[in-house]
Design an enzyme around this catalytic site. Structure first.
Site, mmCIF file in Angstrom:
data_model
loop_
_atom_site.group_PDB
_atom_site.id
_atom_site.type_symbol
_atom_site.label_atom_id
_atom_site.label_comp_id
_atom_site.label_asym_id
_atom_site.label_seq_id
_atom_site.Cartn_x
_atom_site.Cartn_y
_atom_site.Cartn_z
ATOM 1 N N ASP A 223 0.822 -1.211 0.000
ATOM 2 C CA ASP A 223 0.000 0.000 0.000
ATOM 3 C C ASP A 223 0.860 1.267 0.000
ATOM 4 O O ASP A 223 1.964 1.277 0.544
ATOM 5 C CB ASP A 223 -0.913 -0.009 1.237
ATOM 6 C CG ASP A 223 -2.028 1.020 1.134
ATOM 7 O OD1 ASP A 223 -2.397 1.385 -0.005
ATOM 8 O OD2 ASP A 223 -2.521 1.479 2.177
ATOM 9 N N ASN B 110 -11.004 -2.297 -4.738
ATOM 10 C CA ASN B 110 -10.248 -1.450 -5.676
ATOM 11 C C ASN B 110 -10.898 -1.490 -7.060
ATOM 12 O O ASN B 110 -11.089 -0.457 -7.706
ATOM 13 C CB ASN B 110 -8.792 -1.919 -5.833
ATOM 14 C CG ASN B 110 -7.951 -1.774 -4.585
ATOM 15 O OD1 ASN B 110 -7.023 -2.559 -4.363
ATOM 16 N ND2 ASN B 110 -8.235 -0.782 -3.762
HETATM 17 C C1 IPE Z 1 -5.336 -2.554 0.083
HETATM 18 O O1 IPE Z 1 -5.058 -1.212 -0.065
HETATM 19 C C2 IPE Z 1 -5.335 -3.237 -1.248
HETATM 20 C C3 IPE Z 1 -4.034 -3.401 -1.903
HETATM 21 C C4 IPE Z 1 -2.891 -3.018 -1.426
HETATM 22 C C5 IPE Z 1 -4.079 -4.046 -3.180
HETATM 23 P P1 IPE Z 1 -6.203 -0.105 -0.170
HETATM 24 O O2 IPE Z 1 -5.527 1.170 -0.427
HETATM 25 O O3 IPE Z 1 -7.216 -0.544 -1.154
HETATM 26 O O4 IPE Z 1 -6.827 -0.173 1.283
HETATM 27 P P2 IPE Z 1 -7.740 0.915 2.024
HETATM 28 O O5 IPE Z 1 -8.784 1.380 1.073
HETATM 29 O O6 IPE Z 1 -6.827 2.018 2.449
HETATM 30 O O7 IPE Z 1 -8.276 0.177 3.207
HETATM 31 C C1 IPE Z 2 -1.756 0.161 -3.254
HETATM 32 O O1 IPE Z 2 -1.478 1.510 -3.317
HETATM 33 C C2 IPE Z 2 -1.922 -0.452 -4.614
HETATM 34 C C3 IPE Z 2 -3.317 -0.763 -4.950
HETATM 35 C C4 IPE Z 2 -4.338 -0.659 -4.159
HETATM 36 C C5 IPE Z 2 -3.573 -1.218 -6.304
HETATM 37 P P1 IPE Z 2 -2.657 2.588 -3.349
HETATM 38 O O2 IPE Z 2 -3.047 2.804 -4.763
HETATM 39 O O3 IPE Z 2 -3.764 2.189 -2.451
HETATM 40 O O4 IPE Z 2 -1.885 3.840 -2.777
HETATM 41 P P2 IPE Z 2 -2.456 4.883 -1.740
HETATM 42 O O5 IPE Z 2 -2.896 4.126 -0.527
HETATM 43 O O6 IPE Z 2 -3.581 5.608 -2.416
HETATM 44 O O7 IPE Z 2 -1.297 5.758 -1.451
HETATM 45 MG MG MG Z 3 -4.104 2.520 -0.452
#
Ligand code: IPE
Ligand code: IPE
Ligand code: MG
Length: 246
Positions: free
Chosen positions: A32, A80
């Site tokens: 993340d 996502n």
């Molecule tokens: C979790 O991260 C999913 C992945 C890393 C693929 P998110 O960014 O989707 O999680 P939330 O929304 O902050 O809980």
């Molecule tokens: C995790 O990084 C990757 C995926 C969820 C695909 P994020 O895209 O959630 O990155 P932040 O949390 O917005 O920084």
């Molecule tokens: Mg994230």
């Protein structure tokens, strides 16, 4: 204290020893922080995913080098896929395709058993056929990589129970559910590492994480390094795992 030097002239040798002595067989990553990494640099979120993908490739290899047999990565959650703009999802699909192509062509990936977890049904056909192709590769496999794409722990449990019902089950056991999850015969994760500063599980491996050690790092995923993996391993080696015992 004398530290055995590893391949790269670092203390990787001692980390390998810690992996062995602590019984760390399976590490899982919630990768993340890509978006915030990019935002901090004034770049589009997609640039963060690109950098994150390079880090993923590097760290998968590193985990293998230090003797971890199974790695699971959270690449895309069911939420996502539902809740992010098409532009971002398209960019992620392109990165997945590029990685799959790499794996198909490279010899390095030959000793890697790749399995996908998650619900493939809504994914584009091109991606799905590459996934099937990669999973069908044969040969000597010493390590396993589970890639979670359109994965949700709740969705996985529901699909698992429905598979059992379709096969005629009226009543199911914990072992039945474990075996019919997407992770199948895989051992549960010993440690789950989440980068990006949030202390939550976000629907990842809900069933399998019952006794996993949870490690949270403030670093954004694109900033996570081999040294950070070492630190997580050291932290893990210091845990006392009781599994309900004393
Ligand atoms: C979790 O991260 C999913 C992945 C890393 C693929 P998110 O960014 O989707 O999680 P939330 O929304 O902050 O809980
Ligand atoms: C995790 O990084 C990757 C995926 C969820 C695909 P994020 O895209 O959630 O990155 P932040 O949390 O917005 O920084
Ligand atoms: Mg994230």
């Amino acid at each position: 204290m004398f530290l055995k030097l590893g391949k790269k002239g670092s203390a990787a040798g001692s980390v390998t020893e810690l992996v062995r002595s602590s019984g760390l067989r399976h590490i899982a990553f919630i990768m993340d922080g890509n978006g915030r990494w990019a935002k901090k640099r004034g770049l589009p979120r997609e640039a963060g995913h690109k950098e994150g993908s390079a880090v993923f490739k590097k760290l998968i290899e590193y985990c293998g080098e230090i003797g971890i047999k199974t790695v699971t990565v959270y690449a895309l959650s069911t939420e996502n896929l539902k809740n992010r703009p098409k532009k971002e999802i398209d960019a992620l699909m392109k990165l997945f395709e590029a990685y799959f192509r790499d794996c198909t062509n490279s010899t390095k990936a030959k000793d890697l058993e790749i399995r996908f977890i998650g619900n493939r049904e809504p994914l584009p056909d091109s991606i799905r056929s590459m996934m099937t192709e990669l999973e069908a590769r044969t040969g000597e496999k010493t390590k396993r990589l589970n890639i979670a794409i359109n994965y949700g722990g709740r969705d996985e449990i529901v699909r698992s129970v429905n598979k059992l019902i379709s096969a005629g089950a009226k009543c199911v056991t914990e072992d039945d559910i474990t075996a019919s999850l997407d992770t199948g015969e895989c051992v549960p994760p010993d440690i789950i590492v989440r980068t990006g500063g949030e202390s939550r599980i976000s629907n990842f491996l809900l069933w399998q994480s019952a006794y996993s050690e949870l490690y949270f790092s403030e670093k954004y995923w694109p900033d996570f390094t081999e040294k950070d993996v070492d630190e997580a391993v050291r932290w893990f080696a210091g845990r006392s795992r009781r599994f309900g015992g004393i």
